[in-house]
Scaffold this motif. Structure first.
Motif, PDB file in Angstrom:
ATOM      1  N   VAL A  92       2.392  14.736 -13.665  1.00  0.00           N
ATOM      2  CA  VAL A  92       1.465  15.578 -14.442  1.00  0.00           C
ATOM      3  C   VAL A  92       1.650  17.054 -14.080  1.00  0.00           C
ATOM      4  CG1 VAL A  92      -0.978  16.116 -14.837  1.00  0.00           C
ATOM      5  CG2 VAL A  92      -0.215  13.745 -14.837  1.00  0.00           C
ATOM      6  N   LEU A  93       1.838  17.339 -12.796  1.00  0.00           N
ATOM      7  CA  LEU A  93       2.004  18.742 -12.385  1.00  0.00           C
ATOM      8  C   LEU A  93       3.299  19.339 -12.938  1.00  0.00           C
ATOM      9  CD1 LEU A  93       0.829  18.651  -8.645  1.00  0.00           C
ATOM     10  CD2 LEU A  93      -0.384  19.606 -10.598  1.00  0.00           C
ATOM     11  N   VAL A  94       4.384  18.570 -12.854  1.00  0.00           N
ATOM     12  CA  VAL A  94       5.694  19.084 -13.276  1.00  0.00           C
ATOM     13  C   VAL A  94       5.770  19.231 -14.798  1.00  0.00           C
ATOM     14  CG1 VAL A  94       8.170  18.515 -13.380  1.00  0.00           C
ATOM     15  CG2 VAL A  94       6.925  18.277 -11.237  1.00  0.00           C
ATOM     16  N   PHE A  95       5.250  18.233 -15.512  1.00  0.00           N
ATOM     17  CA  PHE A  95       5.378  18.240 -16.977  1.00  0.00           C
ATOM     18  C   PHE A  95       4.062  18.613 -17.655  1.00  0.00           C
ATOM     19  CE2 PHE A  95       8.772  15.268 -15.688  1.00  0.00           C
ATOM     20  CZ  PHE A  95       9.854  15.886 -16.293  1.00  0.00           C
ATOM     21  N   TYR A  96       3.195  19.348 -16.948  1.00  0.00           N
ATOM     22  CA  TYR A  96       1.861  19.592 -17.505  1.00  0.00           C
ATOM     23  C   TYR A  96       1.907  20.226 -18.897  1.00  0.00           C
ATOM     24  CZ  TYR A  96      -2.882  21.044 -18.233  1.00  0.00           C
ATOM     25  OH  TYR A  96      -4.117  21.210 -18.795  1.00  0.00           O
ATOM     26  N   LYS A  97       2.765  21.222 -19.060  1.00  0.00           N
ATOM     27  CA  LYS A  97       2.753  21.908 -20.363  1.00  0.00           C
ATOM     28  C   LYS A  97       3.264  20.988 -21.475  1.00  0.00           C
ATOM     29  CE  LYS A  97       7.035  24.668 -20.387  1.00  0.00           C
ATOM     30  NZ  LYS A  97       7.853  23.855 -19.482  1.00  0.00           N
ATOM     31  N   ILE A 118       0.842  -1.205   0.000  1.00  0.00           N
ATOM     32  CA  ILE A 118       0.000   0.000   0.000  1.00  0.00           C
ATOM     33  C   ILE A 118       0.874   1.251   0.000  1.00  0.00           C
ATOM     34  CG2 ILE A 118      -1.741   1.268   1.337  1.00  0.00           C
ATOM     35  CD1 ILE A 118      -2.644  -1.668   2.205  1.00  0.00           C
ATOM     36  N   TYR A 119       1.968   1.206   0.757  1.00  0.00           N
ATOM     37  CA  TYR A 119       2.901   2.346   0.734  1.00  0.00           C
ATOM     38  C   TYR A 119       3.466   2.544  -0.680  1.00  0.00           C
ATOM     39  CZ  TYR A 119       2.887   2.561   5.859  1.00  0.00           C
ATOM     40  OH  TYR A 119       2.512   2.701   7.161  1.00  0.00           O
ATOM     41  N   ALA A 120       3.794   1.427  -1.319  1.00  0.00           N
ATOM     42  CA  ALA A 120       4.343   1.516  -2.683  1.00  0.00           C
ATOM     43  C   ALA A 120       3.314   2.122  -3.635  1.00  0.00           C
ATOM     44  CB  ALA A 120       4.762   0.127  -3.168  1.00  0.00           C
ATOM     45  N   LEU A 121       2.043   1.697  -3.445  1.00  0.00           N
ATOM     46  CA  LEU A 121       0.975   2.254  -4.299  1.00  0.00           C
ATOM     47  C   LEU A 121       0.752   3.735  -4.025  1.00  0.00           C
ATOM     48  CD1 LEU A 121      -1.674  -0.580  -4.344  1.00  0.00           C
ATOM     49  CD2 LEU A 121      -0.723   0.557  -6.337  1.00  0.00           C
ATOM     50  N   ALA A 122       0.839   4.108  -2.744  1.00  0.00           N
ATOM     51  CA  ALA A 122       0.696   5.532  -2.387  1.00  0.00           C
ATOM     52  C   ALA A 122       1.820   6.320  -3.056  1.00  0.00           C
ATOM     53  CB  ALA A 122       0.747   5.694  -0.877  1.00  0.00           C
ATOM     54  N   SER A 123       3.025   5.755  -3.064  1.00  0.00           N
ATOM     55  CA  SER A 123       4.166   6.441  -3.680  1.00  0.00           C
ATOM     56  C   SER A 123       3.949   6.634  -5.177  1.00  0.00           C
ATOM     57  CB  SER A 123       5.461   5.653  -3.470  1.00  0.00           C
ATOM     58  OG  SER A 123       5.616   5.357  -2.131  1.00  0.00           O
ATOM     59  N   VAL A 124       3.460   5.570  -5.830  1.00  0.00           N
ATOM     60  CA  VAL A 124       3.272   5.660  -7.276  1.00  0.00           C
ATOM     61  C   VAL A 124       2.118   6.623  -7.612  1.00  0.00           C
ATOM     62  CG1 VAL A 124       1.672   3.810  -7.933  1.00  0.00           C
ATOM     63  CG2 VAL A 124       3.686   4.214  -9.280  1.00  0.00           C
ATOM     64  N   CYS A 125       1.157   6.698  -6.727  1.00  0.00           N
ATOM     65  CA  CYS A 125       0.046   7.640  -6.906  1.00  0.00           C
ATOM     66  C   CYS A 125       0.587   9.073  -6.844  1.00  0.00           C
ATOM     67  CB  CYS A 125      -0.992   7.385  -5.808  1.00  0.00           C
ATOM     68  SG  CYS A 125      -2.353   8.504  -5.835  1.00  0.00           S
ATOM     69  N   ILE A 126       1.426   9.334  -5.836  1.00  0.00           N
ATOM     70  CA  ILE A 126       2.034  10.669  -5.696  1.00  0.00           C
ATOM     71  C   ILE A 126       2.935  10.953  -6.908  1.00  0.00           C
ATOM     72  CG2 ILE A 126       3.684  12.037  -4.310  1.00  0.00           C
ATOM     73  CD1 ILE A 126       2.502  10.453  -1.857  1.00  0.00           C
ATOM     74  N   LEU A 127       3.668   9.933  -7.340  1.00  0.00           N
ATOM     75  CA  LEU A 127       4.564  10.092  -8.503  1.00  0.00           C
ATOM     76  C   LEU A 127       3.777  10.485  -9.760  1.00  0.00           C
ATOM     77  CD1 LEU A 127       7.536   9.641  -9.510  1.00  0.00           C
ATOM     78  CD2 LEU A 127       6.828   7.347 -10.151  1.00  0.00           C
ATOM     79  N   SER A 128       2.617   9.846  -9.949  1.00  0.00           N
ATOM     80  CA  SER A 128       1.791  10.152 -11.133  1.00  0.00           C
ATOM     81  C   SER A 128       1.282  11.589 -11.083  1.00  0.00           C
ATOM     82  CB  SER A 128       0.584   9.219 -11.212  1.00  0.00           C
ATOM     83  OG  SER A 128       1.005   7.900 -11.226  1.00  0.00           O
ATOM     84  N   ILE A 129       0.809  12.006  -9.896  1.00  0.00           N
ATOM     85  CA  ILE A 129       0.301  13.382  -9.745  1.00  0.00           C
ATOM     86  C   ILE A 129       1.449  14.368  -9.976  1.00  0.00           C
ATOM     87  CG2 ILE A 129      -0.709  15.044  -8.114  1.00  0.00           C
ATOM     88  CD1 ILE A 129      -2.108  12.590  -6.777  1.00  0.00           C
ATOM     89  N   PHE A 130       2.588  14.069  -9.382  1.00  0.00           N
ATOM     90  CA  PHE A 130       3.775  14.922  -9.497  1.00  0.00           C
ATOM     91  C   PHE A 130       4.218  15.039 -10.959  1.00  0.00           C
ATOM     92  CE2 PHE A 130       8.398  15.699  -8.830  1.00  0.00           C
ATOM     93  CZ  PHE A 130       8.278  16.847  -8.058  1.00  0.00           C
TER      94      PHE A 130
END
Lengths: 243, 276
Positions: free
Chosen positions: B149-154, B135-147
């Motif tokens: 999209v936010l960082v490379f949004y343009k 679950i921690y690993a999944l939480a990390s990958v969830c944060i990674l996905s959001i991060f």
């Protein structure tokens, strides 16, 4: 040094038995209005895509904006505007005209940098220059071909490029839009940005000296300055097409 | 994380895992569906499946092997498409077939050798027996996905609009595309234990497809798709435990049902028939 300096370049596509561009040299300086004409499959689009590094140059030397295209293609593309020939946007493309024009700034900005007010201002100026203020909130897929073409021109003007390349920019436009945009291009050239335009129709060219390039089978067969009114006749003559 | 709210540890873990997995997959799904790369979910899930089979065959950790093999396949997609001058979808189909062949070969071989490898957990998932670390690993990958999209949004939005135009603008398309493939690989591999290799496709594609029925811009799709996935998944976990139903297939069916309703109700397809 010229802004575009090609020395005996060759380009070939993978699997192709012959080079598409052969031993081609070209100099373009600031403020030149270059018209590239010639029959189908003469290599006109390939020439544009060689200049911005989208197509690999196999032999020869190409410098654009002082950069070697072979080593710095990404950097060259940040400085060169390029309106591509064919594009299709499905009706559900979830991007508005405003967003698409703004995207023109993204390459210049580089990774990890967010647009600033100056970028939004540049996009707004491009929208006003091309005259698409009434379309900004519409999604691009719902527009007509001509409106999409204007949006893509504004996308590249927003970039504030050092060189502007246009591949058949008038293919979807009516006479009035063509005439209006020729005025816009004349203004861009007046500011010192050279324009390289591949075209098949030459009505409404601005009344300024034209640097005419005629291509045939991957080679330049004509490379001289001329008046706008002479362009079509010269191309017909060079391509041996009866008028 | 949700222990103070949910007393039952099994339900709590299942809900947390489903929430993280559905958010990560649906965010990536928005990008995938716009780029016409829907089959990437299918290929990556089967790559993870093949990796897990390799891990079990070698007597190692199935999940670590699943991640490693998925990442290896993700690393191949871009270069193989570029080198072979094929559409990414065709490359994905080739790699899907290869992954499936590896998995079936190893499972059959182990059965033949009498070692007995159960593939059902990998194919259908198992939300009941999850470890906290997963679950921690999944939480990390969830944060990674959001991060991501936010960082490379343009860059992402320009690539989603048109890859060639993005490249001509000077955007580093390949770099962003390869990062995307890697994040998909990790997300899919980690989600394999929850929804299984066959149903992960639903989490990747369906929430984005539902969002596209109502959203007029990509920014709202990035918000709507994870909210839809999260709501349906949470409801699916609750209903699954409440009525003793298999959770993962239930979530898949619920999402498909919501998709069907969204297609019927979508106002994007409405035609204005007014004369004045």
């Amino acid at each position: 040094m010229s802004l575009i300096d090609l020395k005996s370049i060759y380009t070939a596509y993978e699997g192709g038995d012959k080079p598409v561009i052969k031993d081609l040299s070209l100099d373009v300086d600031r403020g030149e209005y270059v018209v590239i004409g010639g029959p189908n499959s003469a290599g006109k689009t390939t020439l544009l895509e060689s200049i911005n590094g989208l197509v690999k140059i196999t032999h020869g030397q190409a410098n654009v904006c002082g950069l070697n295209v072979a080593c710095s293609a990404d950097e060259v593309r940040k400085r060169v505007g390029y309106v591509i020939q064919n594009f299709f946007f499905d009706p559900f493309t979830p991007f508005t005209v405003e967003q698409v024009v703004m995207m023109g700034r993204y390459g210049r900005l580089g990774l990890l940098k967010h647009p600033e007010q100056s970028d939004y201002d540049a996009a707004q100026r491009a929208i006003e220059l091309v005259g698409i203020e009434d379309l900004v909130h519409k999604t691009i897929g719902t527009l007509s071909g001509g409106q999409q073409q204007k949006t893509m021109i504004a996308h590249n003007i927003a970039k504030e490029p050092e060189v502007m390349m246009l591949d058949e920019p008038f293919s979807n436009l009516d006479f009035y839009a063509r005439e209006y945009l020729q005025g816009v291009f004349k203004e861009i050239v007046r500011k010192g940005v050279p324009i390289l335009m591949v075209a098949h129709a030459f009505d409404g060219l601005p009344d300024i000296p034209i640097h005419l390039i005629v291509m045939n089978r991957g080679r330049i067969t004509y490379d001289m300055s001329c008046r706008a009114s002479e362009v079509e006749d010269i191309i017909r003559k060079e391509c041996k097409v009866k008028g | 994380m949700l222990e103070p709210l949910i007393q039952n540890n099994v339900v709590c873990h299942a809900l947390e895992a489903m929430i993280f997995s559905s958010i990560a997959c649906s965010i990536l799904g928005v990008i995938i569906s716009r780029m016409n790369l829907s089959s990437i979910g299918f290929t990556m899930s089967h790559a993870a499946f093949a990796g897990a089979a390799i891990g079990m065959f070698l007597g190692g950790n199935a999940q670590v092997a699943a991640i490693a093999f998925s990442m290896a396949v993700a690393a191949l997609i871009g270069p193989v498409s570029d080198k072979a001058k094929m559409a990414a979808d065709a490359t994905l189909a080739v790699l899907f077939a290869m992954s499936m062949a590896v998995a079936i070969f190893l499972i059959s071989y182990m059965e033949y050798m009498g070692k007995g490898l159960s593939a059902s957990a990998l194919l259908f998932g198992d939300v009941i027996s999850l470890y906290r670390e997963e679950i921690y690993a999944l939480a990390s990958v969830c944060i990674l996905s959001i991060f991501f999209v936010l960082v490379f949004y343009k860059e992402i939005s320009a690539i989603m609009f048109n890859m060639k135009i993005a490249e001509a603008s000077g955007i580093r398309v390949k770099l962003v595309y390869y990062i995307l493939l890697f994040i998909i690989a990790i997300s899919v591999a980690l989600s394999l234990n929850i929804v299984g290799g066959l149903l992960i496709f639903v989490l990747l594609v369906t929430p984005a497809s539902i969002a596209s029925q109502f959203c007029f811009n990509v920014r709202s799709m990035f918000v709507a798709a994870p909210l839809i996935a999260l709501s349906v998944s949470a409801f699916g976990v609750w209903a699954g435990f409440e009525f003793t139903l298999p959770v993962a297939p239930l979530v898949a069916l619920l999402l498909t049902g919501v998709f069907a309703i969204s297609v019927m109700l979508s106002f994007k397809r409405r035609i204005n028939t007014k004369i004045h």
